[in-house]
Design a protein around this motif. Sequence first.
Motif, PDB file in Angstrom:
ATOM      1  N   TYR A 180       0.931  -1.126   0.042  1.00  0.00           N
ATOM      2  CA  TYR A 180      -0.151  -0.050  -0.090  1.00  0.00           C
ATOM      3  C   TYR A 180       0.802   1.332   0.015  1.00  0.00           C
ATOM      4  O   TYR A 180       1.930   1.320   0.470  1.00  0.00           O
ATOM      5  CB  TYR A 180      -0.927  -0.093   1.304  1.00  0.00           C
ATOM      6  N   GLN A 194      -3.989   1.114  -2.907  1.00  0.00           N
ATOM      7  CA  GLN A 194      -3.474  -0.220  -3.123  1.00  0.00           C
ATOM      8  C   GLN A 194      -2.241   0.261  -4.023  1.00  0.00           C
ATOM      9  O   GLN A 194      -2.312   0.929  -5.171  1.00  0.00           O
ATOM     10  CB  GLN A 194      -4.688  -0.718  -4.001  1.00  0.00           C
ATOM     11  N   TYR A 201      -7.773  -7.386  -5.885  1.00  0.00           N
ATOM     12  CA  TYR A 201      -7.725  -8.520  -4.861  1.00  0.00           C
ATOM     13  C   TYR A 201      -8.914  -8.408  -3.742  1.00  0.00           C
ATOM     14  O   TYR A 201      -8.911  -7.297  -3.289  1.00  0.00           O
ATOM     15  CB  TYR A 201      -6.499  -8.003  -4.093  1.00  0.00           C
ATOM     16  N   ILE A 204      -8.862  -7.378  -0.028  1.00  0.00           N
ATOM     17  CA  ILE A 204      -8.774  -5.932   0.419  1.00  0.00           C
ATOM     18  C   ILE A 204     -10.302  -5.452   0.755  1.00  0.00           C
ATOM     19  O   ILE A 204     -10.358  -4.807   1.703  1.00  0.00           O
ATOM     20  CB  ILE A 204      -8.150  -4.858  -0.892  1.00  0.00           C
ATOM     21  N   GLU A 208     -11.220  -4.342   4.379  1.00  0.00           N
ATOM     22  CA  GLU A 208     -10.731  -2.889   4.350  1.00  0.00           C
ATOM     23  C   GLU A 208     -10.693  -2.128   5.580  1.00  0.00           C
ATOM     24  O   GLU A 208      -9.506  -1.352   5.955  1.00  0.00           O
ATOM     25  CB  GLU A 208     -11.915  -2.038   3.602  1.00  0.00           C
ATOM     26  N   ILE A 211      -7.493  -3.327   7.211  1.00  0.00           N
ATOM     27  CA  ILE A 211      -6.270  -3.082   6.720  1.00  0.00           C
ATOM     28  C   ILE A 211      -5.834  -1.625   7.030  1.00  0.00           C
ATOM     29  O   ILE A 211      -4.718  -1.176   7.428  1.00  0.00           O
ATOM     30  CB  ILE A 211      -6.242  -3.475   5.299  1.00  0.00           C
ATOM     31  N   TYR A 291      -9.022   1.589  -3.427  1.00  0.00           N
ATOM     32  CA  TYR A 291      -8.313   0.133  -3.950  1.00  0.00           C
ATOM     33  C   TYR A 291      -9.166  -0.163  -5.308  1.00  0.00           C
ATOM     34  O   TYR A 291     -10.507   0.261  -5.578  1.00  0.00           O
ATOM     35  CB  TYR A 291      -8.473  -1.014  -2.902  1.00  0.00           C
TER      36      TYR A 291
END
Length: 348
Positions: A180, A194, A201, A204, A208, A211, A291
């Motif tokens: 990232y 991303q 992906y 992700i 979310e 992350i 992303y």
Amino acid sequence: MKKEQVVNCQFSVWYPLFKKHTIKSVILPLPQNVIDYLLDDGTLVVSGSELTSQSSRTNNSDSEEEEDIQWSDDETTTTVTAPEFPEFNSKVQEAINALGGRVFPKLNWSAPRDANWIALNSSLQCQSLSDIFLLFKSSDFITHDLTQPFIHCSDDSPDPVINYELVLRKWSELIPGGEYRCFVKENKLIGISQRDYTQHYQHISKQEASISSSIQEFFRDHIQYQFPDEDFVLDVYRDSRGRVWLIDLNPFGEVTDSLLFTWEELTSGNSLTDNQTGEDTALQECPAFRYTTSEVTVQPSPCLSYRIPRDFLDLSTGEDAYKLIDFLKLKKGQQEEESDEEDAGPQS
């Protein structure tokens, strides 16, 4: 973007500050004769190898081994031998061995990501100085570092003196979906993108929240207020256990790819919106997280433009040297035929 910001993003500046939170690396001063070799526009060869040239290709059906391919102009023969750097080579090999025998190379700022097509394994993994030279001499990113690192800077002060360095990073198998890019303005994390935005992906979108939370925590605990500048860009990697690692630091400006954001958005002073909800993230006091959302939005890799036709690749790897010769002869013949037809004029 100021020249001082570019200087502060050199690997040797930030690595001592965040050594505990990034990949183990070795930094070696780059000798001037090595820099000169990397900037030489001559034949791409690696240390210790030799290339001989002659006009016609020679085949000997009675010989068990084919003779080396030879090229020349005006019936002359030239031999190009790559310079050797025994002392530097010894230091590089010692560092590679200390890092486990496989490394990821880069200079003060850039890695030769645009040149992985020329490597036999299509990877930036290197085991020798020859491997590194092959990538570096094929990379526009490396040439940019060596010739115009301050080209996008707004201040007109004299360019700072740069001591160029070879950075060898212990080879790590990083999954692209775990990388990232984070944008920091006035020491505040304003956006997360991303890194490999050309692919979708699924994990992700499913992870979310976690992350974003883990990256914010890493930034707050280990990076915020620790870097010399208040505006910068950092690349991070989140592993399968949720731990975040620092991969690189970049200047906050157009020299750095803004990925799923635009630099107009990032520098305007306006709040960024999340690409999933469309909500103003300033209201939630958290960075915008963008992303690729589906296969429909997948894009080609930006490094594709640096690649060369397959015929040239075959030539560079020694897989089919005659293919390119035959192709060029064919094109020349076609051009001659077209020229003859034009000279003949229309027929009644």
